[in-house]
Design a protein around this motif. Structure first.
Motif, short mmCIF file in Angstrom:
data_model
loop_
_atom_site.label_atom_id
_atom_site.label_comp_id
_atom_site.label_asym_id
_atom_site.label_seq_id
_atom_site.Cartn_x
_atom_site.Cartn_y
_atom_site.Cartn_z
N CYS A 82 50.05 34.54 36.54
CA CYS A 82 51.18 33.83 35.93
C CYS A 82 51.01 33.78 34.41
N HIS A 85 50.13 30.00 31.99
CA HIS A 85 48.91 29.19 31.89
C HIS A 85 47.69 30.09 32.02
N SER A 91 46.82 30.77 39.99
CA SER A 91 47.67 31.54 39.07
C SER A 91 48.03 32.94 39.55
N CYS A 104 51.21 27.60 41.20
CA CYS A 104 50.87 26.41 40.42
C CYS A 104 52.09 25.53 40.14
N GLU A 105 53.19 26.15 39.65
CA GLU A 105 54.38 25.37 39.30
C GLU A 105 55.64 25.85 40.00
N ASP A 106 55.50 26.83 40.88
CA ASP A 106 56.65 27.46 41.54
C ASP A 106 57.56 28.19 40.56
N TYR A 107 57.01 28.66 39.44
CA TYR A 107 57.78 29.52 38.54
C TYR A 107 58.08 30.81 39.29
N PRO A 120 62.05 25.95 32.88
CA PRO A 120 62.29 24.50 32.80
C PRO A 120 63.15 24.13 31.60
N TYR A 129 57.85 29.28 26.93
CA TYR A 129 57.60 29.88 28.23
C TYR A 129 57.61 31.39 28.08
#
Length: 148
Positions: A82, A85, A91, A104-107, A120, A129
């Protein structure tokens, strides 16, 4: 004469570009080269437009690469870690058709473009981002070469 030198110096300074602002601070770029032979069962799905595979081979990218056939003998390849991060336990992104998701963040990212699809909406506007880190992909006969 001094005036000409001053103008040339000014033009030279203005012509320089600084791409460091586009550099992703979370992912280091490493040199590698990998050939995916489409005659092998693992990579044969890449013979079809819209199909993607994950290559988790050690030394190919940071956490492997995703390769997708985007049509007309064109391929794209992206880092599997990802981009938003530092690489960690969660990741490595998960392949789901033509999308990949960071656990990790559902990106969620598109493999056709590498773009973050669910960016976001931050109130502060200071958070940057990143889209996926893309590698070179070239097609030659029955093999896709991915390199950086």
């Amino acid at each position: 004469m001094r005036r000409i030198y001053a103008i040339l110096l000014l033009l030279n300074i203005c012509a320089c570009s600084n791409d460091s602002s586009n550099r992703n601070p979370f992912l280091q770029e490493i040199n590698f080269r990998f050939d995916a032979n489409l005659n092998l069962p693992t990579y044969s799905p890449l013979s079809n437009t819209g199909s993607a595979v994950w290559v988790p081979t050690q030394g190919v990218g940071l956490r492997g690469v995703f390769i997708i056939n985007v049509g007309f003998d064109q391929f794209r390849a992206f880092e599997a870690s990802c981009p938003n991060h530092v690489p960690n336990d969660c990741s490595t992104m998960i392949l789901d058709g033509q999308l990949v998701t960071c656990a990790c963040e559902d990106y969620q990212y598109s493999l056709f473009t590498g773009q973050l699809l669910n960016r976001p909406d931050d109130d502060d506007g200071d958070t940057r981002y990143y889209d996926m880190l893309e590698y070179r992909a070239s097609f030659n006969g029955s093999s896709v070469t991915v390199s950086n």
